[in-house]
Write a protein that holds these residues in place. Structure first.
Motif, mmCIF file in Angstrom:
data_model
loop_
_atom_site.group_PDB
_atom_site.id
_atom_site.type_symbol
_atom_site.label_atom_id
_atom_site.label_comp_id
_atom_site.label_asym_id
_atom_site.label_seq_id
_atom_site.Cartn_x
_atom_site.Cartn_y
_atom_site.Cartn_z
ATOM 1 N N SER A 236 0.805 -1.222 0.000
ATOM 2 C CA SER A 236 0.000 0.000 0.000
ATOM 3 C C SER A 236 0.836 1.268 0.000
ATOM 4 N N GLY A 237 2.109 1.158 0.375
ATOM 5 C CA GLY A 237 2.970 2.331 0.385
ATOM 6 C C GLY A 237 3.709 2.573 -0.905
ATOM 7 N N GLY A 238 3.600 1.663 -1.865
ATOM 8 C CA GLY A 238 4.307 1.833 -3.129
ATOM 9 C C GLY A 238 4.962 0.555 -3.583
ATOM 10 N N GLY A 239 5.965 0.690 -4.418
ATOM 11 C CA GLY A 239 6.660 -0.462 -4.966
ATOM 12 C C GLY A 239 8.157 -0.259 -4.972
ATOM 13 N N ASN A 240 8.891 -1.335 -4.790
ATOM 14 C CA ASN A 240 10.351 -1.274 -4.771
ATOM 15 C C ASN A 240 10.932 -2.424 -5.580
ATOM 16 N N LEU A 241 12.042 -2.170 -6.226
ATOM 17 C CA LEU A 241 12.843 -3.223 -6.837
ATOM 18 C C LEU A 241 14.031 -3.445 -5.910
#
Length: 328
Positions: A316-321
């Protein structure tokens, strides 16, 4: 039905801090371990191509509340990516110059379906879902899988190599040597696992397999318990890398069972890699394999044999690689 859909959308919306399309992207330093955070909902998928796949999966989950559709539609993005040579019909072929595909899908209640060594089907993950939902079987392979696809209305694609695959295949034929290159030719999968806001789990896995494999070779991706395993009581795991090494330890099932015994997702992934190395010690320098895991509380883990395994995480806070930690 409309009331239930409205309830799901409101529930999902309450977990989302960002507007659609505002996923944050970053990349952790090599070898960074997860911090023990918990997220619900949560989507993990393998490699850099997991970022656009996760974007789509998250969009579908937010819109429909259907976790199975989310993991299916997410990896379909990768199956259509013409720049990806390890998933989809555009992927690198076998030694005969023929692209053959494997895929599996699974729900946390034990429902599952897979296809192996299938030809001319643009979306093998959707065919795997049809096996799960429309047949009494778990796996269909080869010509039988193709016939089932025709019966289900899947269009048969022309059997030809994509321009990039054709160029590389012609280069390979000059010497016809088979030696996968770590983190290049043997990271042949997108595996995706997801935890919904209601605590349910689902996963998907799709691949064109190892480049220049023997005709008929099947890797771990369509094998329930090897490339993918999901259990609502415990968690989910998926694998990527050299399929033979993963099959030898039933990698994804092993991780879920270790979590059932009390291991964290990170600890379970690390133990799976240790066992994989022990079973493949003779050739381990030429092998890459990586695992992802989620437990029902929303904790996650990732671990690989060697440096270089990346994975995408959306919540819910975003996306990361992120870069997975590794053993060797």
């Amino acid at each position: 039905m409309s009331n239930r859909r409205s309830f799901l959308k409101k529930t999902l919306a309450s977990t989302t801090l960002l507007l659609p399309g505002s996923i944050i992207t970053s990349c952790a330093e090599p070898g960074q371990k997860n911090s023990g955070e918990k997220f619900k909902p949560l989507i993990l998928s393998t490699w850099d191509h997991g970022m656009p796949a996760n974007d789509k999966a998250w969009e579908v989950l937010m819109e429909t509340g259907n976790l199975v559709s989310a993991v299916e539609e997410g990896v379909k993005v990768t199956e259509l990516d013409m720049d990806n040579l390890s998933v989809g019909l555009q992927g690198l072929p076998d030694r005969e110059g023929i692209p053959t595909l494997d895929a599996s899908i699974m729900k946390g209640d034990g429902s599952c379906g897979s296809v192996a060594f299938v030809r001319q089907v643009r979306h093998p993950i959707s065919l795997a879902r049809k096996v799960m939902e429309e047949t009494p079987h778990v796996m269909l392979a080869g010509e039988g899988a193709r016939q089932f696809a025709i019966e289900q209305g899947f269009p048969m694609e022309k059997e030809e190599l994509s321009p990039k695959a054709k160029e590389l295949y012609e280069e390979w034929k000059v010497e016809s040597r088979y030696k996968p290159i770590v983190n290049i030719e043997n990271h042949d999968t997108i595996g995706m696992i997801a935890l919904g806001p209601d605590g349910k789990l689902a996963g998907s896995c799709t691949t064109s397999g190892l480049a220049y494999k023997m005709h008929g070779r099947v890797g771990d991706s369509p094998i329930i318990g090897a490339g993918l395993y999901v259990d609502d009581e415990v968690g989910a795991a998926t694998a990527t890398g050299l399929g033979e090494s993963i099959i030898r330890i039933c990698g994804s099932f092993l991780i879920v069972e270790l979590m059932r015994q009390g291991r964290t997702p990170q600890e379970a992934c690390e133990e799976a890699v240790i066992r994989l190395i022990a079973k493949n010690s003779k050739d381990i320098k030429d092998i890459q394999a990586g695992f992802l895991a989620i437990n029902k509380e929303g904790e996650y883990g990732a671990y690989a044999v060697q440096q270089g395994f990346t994975y995408a995480m959306h919540h819910s806070g975003g996306g990361n690689l992120l870069n997975a930690t590794y053993k060797l």
